[in-house]
Design an enzyme around this catalytic site. Sequence first.
Site, PDB file in Angstrom:
ATOM      1  N   GLY A  92       0.781  -1.239   0.000  1.00  0.00           N
ATOM      2  CA  GLY A  92       0.000   0.000   0.000  1.00  0.00           C
ATOM      3  C   GLY A  92       0.810   1.285   0.000  1.00  0.00           C
ATOM      4  O   GLY A  92       0.279   2.343   0.352  1.00  0.00           O
ATOM      5  N   ASN A 140       1.942   3.017  -2.604  1.00  0.00           N
ATOM      6  CA  ASN A 140       1.382   3.955  -3.595  1.00  0.00           C
ATOM      7  C   ASN A 140       0.061   4.535  -3.104  1.00  0.00           C
ATOM      8  O   ASN A 140      -0.211   5.714  -3.301  1.00  0.00           O
ATOM      9  CB  ASN A 140       1.189   3.260  -4.950  1.00  0.00           C
ATOM     10  CG  ASN A 140       2.478   3.205  -5.743  1.00  0.00           C
ATOM     11  OD1 ASN A 140       2.892   4.195  -6.331  1.00  0.00           O
ATOM     12  ND2 ASN A 140       3.130   2.050  -5.726  1.00  0.00           N
ATOM     13  N   MET A 160      -4.126  -6.832  -6.792  1.00  0.00           N
ATOM     14  CA  MET A 160      -3.670  -8.036  -7.499  1.00  0.00           C
ATOM     15  C   MET A 160      -4.827  -8.970  -7.889  1.00  0.00           C
ATOM     16  O   MET A 160      -4.732 -10.179  -7.747  1.00  0.00           O
ATOM     17  CB  MET A 160      -2.652  -8.796  -6.629  1.00  0.00           C
ATOM     18  CG  MET A 160      -1.455  -7.964  -6.209  1.00  0.00           C
ATOM     19  SD  MET A 160      -0.591  -7.200  -7.591  1.00  0.00           S
ATOM     20  CE  MET A 160       0.290  -8.621  -8.211  1.00  0.00           C
ATOM     21  N   ILE A 190      -7.642  -9.678 -11.140  1.00  0.00           N
ATOM     22  CA  ILE A 190      -8.070  -9.318 -12.490  1.00  0.00           C
ATOM     23  C   ILE A 190      -9.544  -8.905 -12.420  1.00  0.00           C
ATOM     24  O   ILE A 190     -10.373  -9.598 -11.820  1.00  0.00           O
ATOM     25  CB  ILE A 190      -7.867 -10.507 -13.447  1.00  0.00           C
ATOM     26  CG1 ILE A 190      -6.359 -10.775 -13.591  1.00  0.00           C
ATOM     27  CG2 ILE A 190      -8.511 -10.235 -14.800  1.00  0.00           C
ATOM     28  CD1 ILE A 190      -6.013 -12.011 -14.379  1.00  0.00           C
ATOM     29  N   LEU A 191      -9.837  -7.750 -12.990  1.00  0.00           N
ATOM     30  CA  LEU A 191     -11.207  -7.242 -12.944  1.00  0.00           C
ATOM     31  C   LEU A 191     -11.996  -7.757 -14.149  1.00  0.00           C
ATOM     32  O   LEU A 191     -11.456  -7.840 -15.255  1.00  0.00           O
ATOM     33  CB  LEU A 191     -11.189  -5.714 -12.952  1.00  0.00           C
ATOM     34  CG  LEU A 191     -10.530  -5.074 -11.731  1.00  0.00           C
ATOM     35  CD1 LEU A 191     -10.259  -3.600 -11.982  1.00  0.00           C
ATOM     36  CD2 LEU A 191     -11.388  -5.268 -10.484  1.00  0.00           C
ATOM     37  N   ASN A 232      -4.761   2.439 -13.478  1.00  0.00           N
ATOM     38  CA  ASN A 232      -3.801   1.514 -12.863  1.00  0.00           C
ATOM     39  C   ASN A 232      -2.367   1.998 -13.071  1.00  0.00           C
ATOM     40  O   ASN A 232      -2.072   2.705 -14.039  1.00  0.00           O
ATOM     41  CB  ASN A 232      -3.944   0.122 -13.496  1.00  0.00           C
ATOM     42  CG  ASN A 232      -3.058  -0.914 -12.832  1.00  0.00           C
ATOM     43  OD1 ASN A 232      -2.904  -0.927 -11.608  1.00  0.00           O
ATOM     44  ND2 ASN A 232      -2.457  -1.793 -13.625  1.00  0.00           N
ATOM     45  N   HIS A 276       1.554   0.442 -13.488  1.00  0.00           N
ATOM     46  CA  HIS A 276       2.250  -0.812 -13.778  1.00  0.00           C
ATOM     47  C   HIS A 276       3.752  -0.525 -13.835  1.00  0.00           C
ATOM     48  O   HIS A 276       4.179   0.417 -14.504  1.00  0.00           O
ATOM     49  CB  HIS A 276       1.766  -1.384 -15.108  1.00  0.00           C
ATOM     50  CG  HIS A 276       2.344  -2.722 -15.395  1.00  0.00           C
ATOM     51  ND1 HIS A 276       1.922  -3.868 -14.748  1.00  0.00           N
ATOM     52  CD2 HIS A 276       3.345  -3.097 -16.223  1.00  0.00           C
ATOM     53  CE1 HIS A 276       2.638  -4.891 -15.182  1.00  0.00           C
ATOM     54  NE2 HIS A 276       3.509  -4.460 -16.073  1.00  0.00           N
TER      55      HIS A 276
END
Length: 210
Positions: free
Chosen positions: A13, A15, A100, A102-103, A115, A117
Amino acid sequence: MQIQCAILFSGNGSNMQNLIESLHNQTFTHSHTHKECSLHIALTLCNNPNAYGITRTKNLHIPCVVLPHRDYDSREDFDKQMIATLRSYKIEYVILAGFMRILTPLFTNTFRTINIHPSFLPEHKGANAIKDSFYASQSYGGVSVHWVNEELDGGEIILQEKLENIPNESLEGFESRIHALEYILYPKAILKALHLLPQESSPHTSKGCK
Ligand code: GRF
């Protein structure tokens, strides 16, 4: 006018904390309407009950809803519960910060979602981006912030920056430079995506914490 945002995370956490410290309750000018606009992180949501980030949200006094994904039979059921929770807080934008899961399209078609990356996309998609960049033949890694669609790490880029390799650097050193770049790039990219311009006194850039 106030823009309601939520941050989703799964682990450390850092970020998430950096975004709250950089952007929460700050006032900006909307670049299209020229109206004053504040950004409110109304909620954080975590799928992992053991995530250290939950402790950070307590220290930051931001609500955190913990929804263990294992309690749900399918990705769709989990996403439906997240959608209901986010709607109850009148969330307009969702910000992923080390989330973590996948939506499903159910989710990505409901909320405008952003997001971060840790690679120079489209290079090195997936969960091991830092390691993959470090051991790759290119002489750089990077950080990318993008809109989320149904394709993993595949949506439109908002902002990205390369990070040149340093000869003989360790993986740990490379990783910590990636994170330092994330703390600078993510708040900037969110403001760009939301068409928000900093005001004179607004501390909109990261202090480079964590
Ligand atoms: C970051 O490297 C981010 O780019 C990736 O997951 C990591 C999360 O780190 N998506 P933290 O939980 O914010 O410390």
